[in-house]
Design a protein around this motif. Sequence first.
Motif, PDB file in Angstrom:
ATOM      1  N   GLU A   1      20.843  -9.526   6.727  1.00 42.53           N
ATOM      2  CA  GLU A   1      21.280  -7.811   7.117  1.00 42.53           C
ATOM      3  C   GLU A   1      20.809  -6.872   6.598  1.00 42.53           C
ATOM      4  N   PRO A   2      21.281  -6.104   8.081  1.00 46.65           N
ATOM      5  CA  PRO A   2      20.417  -4.931   7.962  1.00 46.65           C
ATOM      6  C   PRO A   2      20.076  -3.463   7.031  1.00 46.65           C
ATOM      7  N   HIS A   3      21.220  -4.119   6.332  1.00 52.20           N
ATOM      8  CA  HIS A   3      21.242  -2.586   4.737  1.00 52.20           C
ATOM      9  C   HIS A   3      19.838  -3.026   4.421  1.00 52.20           C
ATOM     10  N   ARG A   4      19.366  -2.040   3.949  1.00 55.49           N
ATOM     11  CA  ARG A   4      18.063  -1.151   3.275  1.00 55.49           C
ATOM     12  C   ARG A   4      18.602  -2.021   1.401  1.00 55.49           C
ATOM     13  N   ALA A   5      19.521  -2.030   1.272  1.00 57.78           N
ATOM     14  CA  ALA A   5      19.417  -2.184  -0.065  1.00 57.78           C
ATOM     15  C   ALA A   5      21.112  -3.068  -0.494  1.00 57.78           C
ATOM     16  N   TYR A   6      21.205  -3.614  -1.551  1.00 62.94           N
ATOM     17  CA  TYR A   6      22.336  -4.021  -1.993  1.00 62.94           C
ATOM     18  C   TYR A   6      22.559  -4.439  -3.382  1.00 62.94           C
ATOM     19  N   THR A   7      24.148  -3.493  -3.305  1.00 56.26           N
ATOM     20  CA  THR A   7      24.313  -3.045  -4.843  1.00 56.26           C
ATOM     21  C   THR A   7      25.461  -4.045  -5.006  1.00 56.26           C
ATOM     22  N   GLY A   8      25.995  -4.660  -3.921  1.00 58.86           N
ATOM     23  CA  GLY A   8      27.125  -6.056  -4.827  1.00 58.86           C
ATOM     24  C   GLY A   8      28.031  -4.678  -4.512  1.00 58.86           C
TER      25      GLY A   8
END
Length: 274
Positions: free
Chosen positions: A136-143
């Motif tokens: 995925e292209p996102h820099r962070a994942y917080t759910g």
Amino acid sequence: MATGTEPQPSSGGGVRTGTRAAIAAPHLRTDRWWLAPAVTAAGLLAFVLYSTWRAFADTHYYSAPYVSPFYSPCLAERCQTMHAGPNAALFGSWWIISPAIIILIFPLGFRLTCYYYRKAYYRAFWLSPPACAVAEPHRAYTGETRLPLILQNLHRYFFYAALLVAGVLTYDTVLAFRDTHYRWGHMGLGTLLFLLNIALIWAYTLSCHSCRHIVGGRIKHFSRHPVRYRVWGFISRLNAHHMLLAWASLVSVALADFYVFLLASGAFSDPRFF
């Protein structure tokens, strides 16, 4: 043993961090992995555009004995004064915009927070991730721990509202067996469409993961609750087809609304079987 030629981890965020395997390519898939999220995005976008148009159109949603599922229950007084619809006027005359806005928030909220639809639009629109084994292209994942995604936890409450809406649509389907003079014994093409729609609506609603948990999620000994066990088993079998039922009911509710629109706009008359 290190040889000094190992690929170095990317300094970027998201999945390309020092804690992940260092793979230079975005992915190693050779199939058309993008096709499924693209089709999903196209289907969901088509429904969003259509339902938005119909919700704000504020016209052509009643043709005796059919009332559009987008506008039912039609709670504004203007439903009766402007369109001679059969539903009660509970909101009075102060509600000046489309009556559909009153009710659509509940079935749409149920679908937006549905476990399957989350997966569908996360992949199709947010690319989180777009497909299995594709970064995925996102820099962070917080759910779903922060706003706005933490609101997904309202799904269990939208389920109860969806039950009420399904009950109202069931009532509308029963009324579809009346003719234009409100006499029983009518069956037209619209009646069959309404029957199909309500069957799919109930199947999709009852196949919900929240429904499955409510029925049997807290039971420790199924042998002590044979009735609930049978119901849980039935819902579990429905749940296996939740994705199919989600799409089928989405199409059927739009089709039922569009059919009422055609009748109300005078495009043709409802073909009657008896």
